[in-house]
Design a protein around this motif. Sequence first.
Motif, PDB file in Angstrom:
ATOM      1  N   ILE A  68       0.602  -1.274  -0.548  1.00 54.86           N
ATOM      2  CA  ILE A  68      -0.031  -0.038  -0.103  1.00 54.86           C
ATOM      3  C   ILE A  68       1.161   1.367   0.061  1.00 54.86           C
ATOM      4  O   ILE A  68       1.828   1.194   0.493  1.00 54.86           O
ATOM      5  N   ILE A  69       0.800   2.032  -0.619  1.00 54.79           N
ATOM      6  CA  ILE A  69       1.552   2.988  -1.089  1.00 54.79           C
ATOM      7  C   ILE A  69       0.845   4.646   0.124  1.00 54.79           C
ATOM      8  O   ILE A  69      -0.174   4.760  -0.570  1.00 54.79           O
ATOM      9  N   ASN A  70       1.341   5.579   0.919  1.00 55.11           N
ATOM     10  CA  ASN A  70       0.722   6.290   1.289  1.00 55.11           C
ATOM     11  C   ASN A  70       0.781   7.629   0.437  1.00 55.11           C
ATOM     12  O   ASN A  70       1.729   7.587  -0.264  1.00 55.11           O
ATOM     13  N   GLY A  83      -2.479  -0.874  -3.123  1.00 50.72           N
ATOM     14  CA  GLY A  83      -3.532  -0.434  -2.636  1.00 50.72           C
ATOM     15  C   GLY A  83      -2.667   0.988  -2.539  1.00 50.72           C
ATOM     16  O   GLY A  83      -1.320   1.132  -2.734  1.00 50.72           O
ATOM     17  N   LEU A  84      -3.670   2.360  -2.239  1.00 55.73           N
ATOM     18  CA  LEU A  84      -3.531   3.357  -1.469  1.00 55.73           C
ATOM     19  C   LEU A  84      -3.566   3.853  -0.521  1.00 55.73           C
ATOM     20  O   LEU A  84      -4.657   3.469  -0.278  1.00 55.73           O
ATOM     21  N   HIS A  85      -2.840   4.477   0.334  1.00 60.22           N
ATOM     22  CA  HIS A  85      -3.889   4.478   1.801  1.00 60.22           C
ATOM     23  C   HIS A  85      -3.949   6.197   1.562  1.00 60.22           C
ATOM     24  O   HIS A  85      -2.418   7.129   1.640  1.00 60.22           O
ATOM     25  N   ILE A  86      -5.485   7.013   1.704  1.00 60.12           N
ATOM     26  CA  ILE A  86      -4.822   8.474   1.866  1.00 60.12           C
ATOM     27  C   ILE A  86      -5.417   8.701   2.773  1.00 60.12           C
ATOM     28  O   ILE A  86      -6.732   8.155   3.671  1.00 60.12           O
ATOM     29  N   ALA A  94     -12.471   9.998  -3.978  1.00 55.28           N
ATOM     30  CA  ALA A  94     -13.254   9.933  -5.485  1.00 55.28           C
ATOM     31  C   ALA A  94     -12.796  10.001  -6.796  1.00 55.28           C
ATOM     32  O   ALA A  94     -12.671   8.974  -7.833  1.00 55.28           O
ATOM     33  N   ILE A  95     -11.439  10.566  -6.467  1.00 52.73           N
ATOM     34  CA  ILE A  95     -11.115  11.090  -7.640  1.00 52.73           C
ATOM     35  C   ILE A  95      -9.196  10.441  -7.460  1.00 52.73           C
ATOM     36  O   ILE A  95      -9.391   9.323  -8.729  1.00 52.73           O
ATOM     37  N   ALA A  96      -8.981   9.314  -6.765  1.00 55.01           N
ATOM     38  CA  ALA A  96      -8.185   8.679  -6.333  1.00 55.01           C
ATOM     39  C   ALA A  96      -8.757   7.081  -6.936  1.00 55.01           C
ATOM     40  O   ALA A  96      -8.043   6.401  -7.570  1.00 55.01           O
ATOM     41  N   ARG A  97     -10.387   6.965  -6.609  1.00 53.68           N
ATOM     42  CA  ARG A  97     -10.921   5.760  -6.822  1.00 53.68           C
ATOM     43  C   ARG A  97     -10.792   5.714  -8.593  1.00 53.68           C
ATOM     44  O   ARG A  97     -10.783   4.598  -9.712  1.00 53.68           O
ATOM     45  N   LYS A  98     -11.343   6.622  -9.504  1.00 49.82           N
ATOM     46  CA  LYS A  98     -11.325   7.091 -10.036  1.00 49.82           C
ATOM     47  C   LYS A  98     -10.113   6.747 -10.954  1.00 49.82           C
ATOM     48  O   LYS A  98     -10.468   6.013 -11.991  1.00 49.82           O
ATOM     49  N   LEU A  99      -9.007   7.295 -10.529  1.00 58.08           N
ATOM     50  CA  LEU A  99      -8.216   7.388 -11.834  1.00 58.08           C
ATOM     51  C   LEU A  99      -7.133   5.756 -11.060  1.00 58.08           C
ATOM     52  O   LEU A  99      -6.564   5.496 -11.703  1.00 58.08           O
ATOM     53  N   PHE A 100      -7.301   4.730  -9.644  1.00 60.40           N
ATOM     54  CA  PHE A 100      -6.507   3.951  -9.450  1.00 60.40           C
ATOM     55  C   PHE A 100      -7.033   2.779  -9.953  1.00 60.40           C
ATOM     56  O   PHE A 100      -6.449   1.799 -10.036  1.00 60.40           O
ATOM     57  N   GLY A 101      -8.489   2.737 -10.339  1.00 63.54           N
ATOM     58  CA  GLY A 101      -8.841   1.459 -10.611  1.00 63.54           C
ATOM     59  C   GLY A 101     -10.467   0.884  -9.649  1.00 63.54           C
ATOM     60  O   GLY A 101      -9.638   0.811  -8.217  1.00 63.54           O
ATOM     61  N   LYS A 104      -8.116  -1.532  -6.920  1.00 63.00           N
ATOM     62  CA  LYS A 104      -7.152  -1.802  -6.091  1.00 63.00           C
ATOM     63  C   LYS A 104      -8.145  -1.309  -4.513  1.00 63.00           C
ATOM     64  O   LYS A 104      -9.362  -1.282  -4.527  1.00 63.00           O
ATOM     65  N   ILE A 105      -7.036  -1.249  -3.836  1.00 65.86           N
ATOM     66  CA  ILE A 105      -7.511  -1.395  -2.292  1.00 65.86           C
ATOM     67  C   ILE A 105      -6.890   0.132  -2.105  1.00 65.86           C
ATOM     68  O   ILE A 105      -6.489   0.548  -2.423  1.00 65.86           O
ATOM     69  N   ILE A 106      -8.214   0.484  -1.741  1.00 63.30           N
ATOM     70  CA  ILE A 106      -8.304   2.121  -1.167  1.00 63.30           C
ATOM     71  C   ILE A 106      -8.140   2.680   1.020  1.00 63.30           C
ATOM     72  O   ILE A 106      -9.391   2.011   0.740  1.00 63.30           O
TER      73      ILE A 106
END
Lengths: 215, 215
Positions: A68-70, A83-86, A94-101, A104-106
């Motif tokens: 997971i990337i912070n 994944g991505l941790h925000i 919403a922007i992260a989800r749109k771009l990441f897919g 993926k884990i958010i």
Amino acid sequence: MKDFDLSLYLVTDRSLSLNRPLEYVVEEAVKGGVTMVQLREKDCSSKEFYELAVRLKICLKPYKIPLIINDRLDIALACDAEGLHIGQEDIPCAIARKLFGKHKIIGLSVENVQDAIDANKLDVDYIGISPVFNTSTKTDTAQALGLDGIRKITQISMFPSVGIGGINTGNAREIIQAGADGISVVSAIMSAKEPLQAASQLSEIITLSKKNIDI
Amino acid sequence: MKDFDLSLYLVTDRSLSLNRPLEYVVEEAVKGGVTMVQLREKDCSSKEFYELAVRLKICLKPYKIPLIINDRLDIALACDAEGLHIGQEDIPCAIARKLFGKHKIIGLSVENVQDAIDANKLDVDYIGISPVFNTSTKTDTAQALGLDGIRKITQISMFPSVGIGGINTGNAREIIQAGADGISVVSAIMSAKEPLQAASQLSEIITLSKKNIDI
């Protein structure tokens, strides 16, 4: 269903690794029972962050442990992290989800009950409840939530959760008993003399706590 | 062919805007003749960076001036910026191109002749030659290249170029005459009492220099 296990979630901090390479500490930790790894790097160039992420991805792959990337969606995309941790001060979810897919884990940090209520409207996969206790690892955090905060937030949230902030072998059990699905640690593993053993000990506490067995 | 004009390229720095809103300074600068704008923000949260990028995008759209984001591909993707500017310590160019798309503008900073030779193998749209002169705006830069550096690099490079670092009305003409397609400025516009007038003056110098007319 996305395949991840929040039980023992390691967040990295190279400054706490006692000058050992990050890959070494992470691999030892995974051997000891860490179930997820978040790369959190604030003071390095994008190139260095990217290269570190690629190295960790290679290191974690054989163990099937998600990376997971912070904060940095670009690094997450660039290394094809799981994944991505925000946080509340990062790119909107919403922007992260749109771009990441969608596959993926958010994860999203929540720092109070209102954040947890707001998170219920978002397309996240887990929440990080932060900080549970005061910690010296992260200085820009909100007021400590305590076990009561964990209880309130896990009751309100529709997502699995992991507690973070000042967690160690002495209080890990309480976090799970308060309702969190896992614990997230930095120094308890990063700075441990033997990261494998430290992870193993925490892992055992979590497993037993989940089984409601007194230690 | 991508539609961009490097002639007068403004790089932002909020700390130099004399407490005026960034959008105000940028819009005035564009009215004065700025042809490209790069948002460069190092000390703010991702959320703040993103929100600032969205505001600048809205501000620049009526003027058809491309917005270029410094370093952060995630912000560039999130605000659908026209371009991304990367340095030697940022995400590798090939990764950025793959994630950003072939129709987007990608600029790369080159700090010496070797960087310019290496850049010729990359899929970039322009190079930023940096720093031409010493500057107080950016502290992590390499040794100043001078006009001789501009001459060597523009001869070697297959890409259009813009000089950056310590450029103002006093030396803008020399940069163009040394072979650069444009000049990039920070404080010469950001800190100008009248950004419109400052941009207009620089714009006129560039136009005249390109026509080989002595001022």
